[in-house]
Design a protein around this motif. Sequence first.
Motif, PDB file in Angstrom:
ATOM      1  N   GLY A  25       0.770  -1.374   0.046  1.00 49.59           N
ATOM      2  CA  GLY A  25       0.081   0.210   0.029  1.00 49.59           C
ATOM      3  C   GLY A  25       0.910   1.210  -0.096  1.00 49.59           C
ATOM      4  N   ASP A  26       1.900   1.312  -0.551  1.00 49.62           N
ATOM      5  CA  ASP A  26       2.762   2.281  -0.376  1.00 49.62           C
ATOM      6  C   ASP A  26       2.804   3.004  -1.963  1.00 49.62           C
ATOM      7  OD1 ASP A  26       5.985   1.226  -0.446  1.00 49.62           O
ATOM      8  OD2 ASP A  26       4.741   0.541  -1.541  1.00 49.62           O
ATOM      9  N   ASN A  35       0.982   1.144   4.725  1.00 51.23           N
ATOM     10  CA  ASN A  35       0.096   0.111   5.620  1.00 51.23           C
ATOM     11  C   ASN A  35       1.127  -0.174   6.804  1.00 51.23           C
ATOM     12  OD1 ASN A  35      -2.118   0.324   4.069  1.00 51.23           O
ATOM     13  ND2 ASN A  35      -1.659  -1.486   2.904  1.00 51.23           N
ATOM     14  N   THR A  36       0.801  -0.732   7.893  1.00 51.64           N
ATOM     15  CA  THR A  36       1.655  -1.285   8.907  1.00 51.64           C
ATOM     16  C   THR A  36       1.971  -2.899   8.396  1.00 51.64           C
ATOM     17  OG1 THR A  36      -0.315  -2.326  10.133  1.00 51.64           O
ATOM     18  CG2 THR A  36       0.420   0.144  10.683  1.00 51.64           C
ATOM     19  N   ILE A  37       2.804  -3.229   9.073  1.00 53.02           N
ATOM     20  CA  ILE A  37       3.261  -4.918   8.709  1.00 53.02           C
ATOM     21  C   ILE A  37       2.098  -5.764   9.103  1.00 53.02           C
ATOM     22  CG2 ILE A  37       4.746  -6.575   9.464  1.00 53.02           C
ATOM     23  CD1 ILE A  37       6.054  -4.282   7.889  1.00 53.02           C
ATOM     24  N   VAL A  41       0.337  -7.955   6.077  1.00 49.84           N
ATOM     25  CA  VAL A  41       0.260  -9.494   6.088  1.00 49.84           C
ATOM     26  C   VAL A  41      -1.242  -9.860   5.640  1.00 49.84           C
ATOM     27  CG1 VAL A  41       0.489 -11.353   7.546  1.00 49.84           C
ATOM     28  CG2 VAL A  41       2.169  -9.659   7.426  1.00 49.84           C
ATOM     29  N   MET A  42      -1.839  -9.053   6.443  1.00 52.75           N
ATOM     30  CA  MET A  42      -3.412  -9.286   6.190  1.00 52.75           C
ATOM     31  C   MET A  42      -3.907  -9.578   5.126  1.00 52.75           C
ATOM     32  SD  MET A  42      -6.954  -7.678   8.164  1.00 52.75           S
ATOM     33  CE  MET A  42      -6.503  -6.125   7.049  1.00 52.75           C
ATOM     34  N   TYR A  43      -3.648  -8.050   4.325  1.00 54.62           N
ATOM     35  CA  TYR A  43      -4.103  -8.188   2.943  1.00 54.62           C
ATOM     36  C   TYR A  43      -3.518  -9.170   1.933  1.00 54.62           C
ATOM     37  CZ  TYR A  43      -5.988  -3.664   4.035  1.00 54.62           C
ATOM     38  OH  TYR A  43      -6.880  -2.818   4.446  1.00 54.62           O
ATOM     39  N   ALA A  44      -2.292  -9.296   2.263  1.00 55.08           N
ATOM     40  CA  ALA A  44      -1.555 -10.680   1.310  1.00 55.08           C
ATOM     41  C   ALA A  44      -2.025 -11.795   1.729  1.00 55.08           C
ATOM     42  CB  ALA A  44       0.075 -10.718   1.737  1.00 55.08           C
TER      43      ALA A  44
END
Length: 65
Positions: A25-26, A35-37, A41-44
């Motif tokens: 998300g950058d 996005n935070t880590i 990870v959640m989106y991935a």
Amino acid sequence: MKMILNTVAIVLLFGGLVMMAGSAGDCDGACGPGNTIGQMVMYALMGLAAFGTGAAILISNEGSN
């Protein structure tokens, strides 16, 4: 029915691939913080689940008429 399931599976495959690719998300620092880590990870993982579901539908639907 097979055509509809294949279309849904292809949309899931493509959507999951795009979601995994864009999970960070950058935008090179030009649009604020990314996005935070945890979010990344959640989106991935959600993208991987969609990709896997689409692939499973296509594989199971391969031999049916």
